[in-house]
Scaffold this motif. Sequence first.
Motif, PDB file in Angstrom:
ATOM      1  N   MET A   1     -18.386   5.213  59.724  1.00  0.00           N
ATOM      2  CA  MET A   1     -17.212   6.010  59.451  1.00  0.00           C
ATOM      3  C   MET A   1     -17.611   7.481  59.498  1.00  0.00           C
ATOM      4  N   ILE A   2     -16.740   8.301  60.083  1.00  0.00           N
ATOM      5  CA  ILE A   2     -16.963   9.748  60.145  1.00  0.00           C
ATOM      6  C   ILE A   2     -16.221  10.401  58.976  1.00  0.00           C
ATOM      7  N   VAL A   3     -16.970  11.181  58.200  1.00  0.00           N
ATOM      8  CA  VAL A   3     -16.420  11.861  57.026  1.00  0.00           C
ATOM      9  C   VAL A   3     -16.573  13.366  57.232  1.00  0.00           C
ATOM     10  N   ARG A   4     -15.503  14.093  56.952  1.00  0.00           N
ATOM     11  CA  ARG A   4     -15.553  15.560  57.017  1.00  0.00           C
ATOM     12  C   ARG A   4     -15.500  16.112  55.600  1.00  0.00           C
ATOM     13  N   ILE A   5     -16.438  17.008  55.317  1.00  0.00           N
ATOM     14  CA  ILE A   5     -16.372  17.794  54.085  1.00  0.00           C
ATOM     15  C   ILE A   5     -15.788  19.141  54.502  1.00  0.00           C
ATOM     16  N   MET A   6     -14.643  19.466  53.961  1.00  0.00           N
ATOM     17  CA  MET A   6     -13.960  20.697  54.370  1.00  0.00           C
ATOM     18  C   MET A   6     -14.875  21.906  54.199  1.00  0.00           C
ATOM     19  N   GLY A   7     -14.965  22.703  55.253  1.00  0.00           N
ATOM     20  CA  GLY A   7     -15.778  23.910  55.225  1.00  0.00           C
ATOM     21  C   GLY A   7     -17.242  23.681  55.526  1.00  0.00           C
ATOM     22  N   GLU A   8     -17.665  22.410  55.705  1.00  0.00           N
ATOM     23  CA  GLU A   8     -19.086  22.132  55.945  1.00  0.00           C
ATOM     24  C   GLU A   8     -19.358  21.448  57.268  1.00  0.00           C
ATOM     25  N   GLY A   9     -18.594  20.450  57.599  1.00  0.00           N
ATOM     26  CA  GLY A   9     -18.858  19.706  58.820  1.00  0.00           C
ATOM     27  C   GLY A   9     -18.677  18.218  58.605  1.00  0.00           C
ATOM     28  N   GLN A  10     -19.178  17.446  59.563  1.00  0.00           N
ATOM     29  CA  GLN A  10     -18.978  16.002  59.557  1.00  0.00           C
ATOM     30  C   GLN A  10     -20.294  15.256  59.373  1.00  0.00           C
ATOM     31  N   VAL A  11     -20.199  14.084  58.759  1.00  0.00           N
ATOM     32  CA  VAL A  11     -21.338  13.178  58.633  1.00  0.00           C
ATOM     33  C   VAL A  11     -20.888  11.771  59.009  1.00  0.00           C
ATOM     34  N   LYS A  12     -21.834  11.010  59.545  1.00  0.00           N
ATOM     35  CA  LYS A  12     -21.574   9.602  59.842  1.00  0.00           C
ATOM     36  C   LYS A  12     -22.122   8.810  58.662  1.00  0.00           C
ATOM     37  N   LEU A  13     -21.275   7.951  58.101  1.00  0.00           N
ATOM     38  CA  LEU A  13     -21.614   7.234  56.883  1.00  0.00           C
ATOM     39  C   LEU A  13     -21.404   5.741  57.092  1.00  0.00           C
ATOM     40  N   ALA A  14     -22.411   4.947  56.744  1.00  0.00           N
ATOM     41  CA  ALA A  14     -22.311   3.490  56.862  1.00  0.00           C
ATOM     42  C   ALA A  14     -21.357   2.948  55.802  1.00  0.00           C
ATOM     43  N   ASP A  15     -20.577   1.947  56.174  1.00  0.00           N
ATOM     44  CA  ASP A  15     -19.633   1.328  55.244  1.00  0.00           C
ATOM     45  C   ASP A  15     -20.316   0.759  54.003  1.00  0.00           C
ATOM     46  N   SER A  16     -21.585   0.444  54.113  1.00  0.00           N
ATOM     47  CA  SER A  16     -22.311  -0.146  52.982  1.00  0.00           C
ATOM     48  C   SER A  16     -22.423   0.803  51.786  1.00  0.00           C
ATOM     49  N   HIS A  17     -22.155   2.070  51.987  1.00  0.00           N
ATOM     50  CA  HIS A  17     -22.268   3.059  50.905  1.00  0.00           C
ATOM     51  C   HIS A  17     -20.971   3.250  50.124  1.00  0.00           C
ATOM     52  N   PHE A  18     -19.902   2.589  50.547  1.00  0.00           N
ATOM     53  CA  PHE A  18     -18.620   2.860  49.923  1.00  0.00           C
ATOM     54  C   PHE A  18     -18.514   2.360  48.490  1.00  0.00           C
ATOM     55  N   THR A  19     -19.285   1.376  48.091  1.00  0.00           N
ATOM     56  CA  THR A  19     -19.257   0.929  46.698  1.00  0.00           C
ATOM     57  C   THR A  19     -19.690   2.065  45.779  1.00  0.00           C
ATOM     58  N   GLU A  20     -20.788   2.718  46.123  1.00  0.00           N
ATOM     59  CA  GLU A  20     -21.284   3.844  45.323  1.00  0.00           C
ATOM     60  C   GLU A  20     -20.276   4.998  45.320  1.00  0.00           C
ATOM     61  N   LEU A  21     -19.706   5.294  46.484  1.00  0.00           N
ATOM     62  CA  LEU A  21     -18.758   6.397  46.583  1.00  0.00           C
ATOM     63  C   LEU A  21     -17.458   6.088  45.853  1.00  0.00           C
ATOM     64  N   ASN A  22     -17.020   4.840  45.896  1.00  0.00           N
ATOM     65  CA  ASN A  22     -15.797   4.456  45.181  1.00  0.00           C
ATOM     66  C   ASN A  22     -15.946   4.619  43.681  1.00  0.00           C
ATOM     67  N   LYS A  23     -17.139   4.347  43.165  1.00  0.00           N
ATOM     68  CA  LYS A  23     -17.402   4.515  41.731  1.00  0.00           C
ATOM     69  C   LYS A  23     -17.206   5.982  41.331  1.00  0.00           C
ATOM     70  N   LEU A  24     -17.759   6.891  42.144  1.00  0.00           N
ATOM     71  CA  LEU A  24     -17.592   8.322  41.874  1.00  0.00           C
ATOM     72  C   LEU A  24     -16.135   8.743  42.044  1.00  0.00           C
ATOM     73  N   ASP A  25     -15.464   8.174  43.028  1.00  0.00           N
ATOM     74  CA  ASP A  25     -14.050   8.481  43.254  1.00  0.00           C
ATOM     75  C   ASP A  25     -13.209   8.053  42.061  1.00  0.00           C
ATOM     76  N   ASP A  26     -13.496   6.887  41.502  1.00  0.00           N
ATOM     77  CA  ASP A  26     -12.774   6.414  40.316  1.00  0.00           C
ATOM     78  C   ASP A  26     -12.980   7.360  39.139  1.00  0.00           C
ATOM     79  N   GLU A  27     -14.227   7.826  38.955  1.00  0.00           N
ATOM     80  CA  GLU A  27     -14.513   8.786  37.885  1.00  0.00           C
ATOM     81  C   GLU A  27     -13.732  10.079  38.100  1.00  0.00           C
ATOM     82  N   LEU A  28     -13.704  10.537  39.350  1.00  0.00           N
ATOM     83  CA  LEU A  28     -12.998  11.772  39.670  1.00  0.00           C
ATOM     84  C   LEU A  28     -11.507  11.637  39.369  1.00  0.00           C
TER      85      LEU A  28
END
Length: 92
Positions: A1-28
Amino acid sequence: MIVRIMGEGQVKLADSHFTELNKLDDELLAEMETGDEEGFRRTLAALLDAVRRLGEPLPDDSLEPSELILPSPDATLEEVRAMLSDDGLIPG
């Protein structure tokens, strides 16, 4: 998956990392609901750091369609509220 951080650029991120990112998203989301500005700042920084750490930066001259757009590190709580759908920043 391609992710853009506004003002910084793009990164390619494996779907396997979404569990960790979802945890932070829930906290946010929880911090946004309670108006916890300090917690919001801390968790947004952690989310963006995780994307940078886990993702592979795309070259600056690469312009791939972004499947996910994250706010810049200096985005305000109100700006991020405006970006959100019911699912948060990271799709479940």
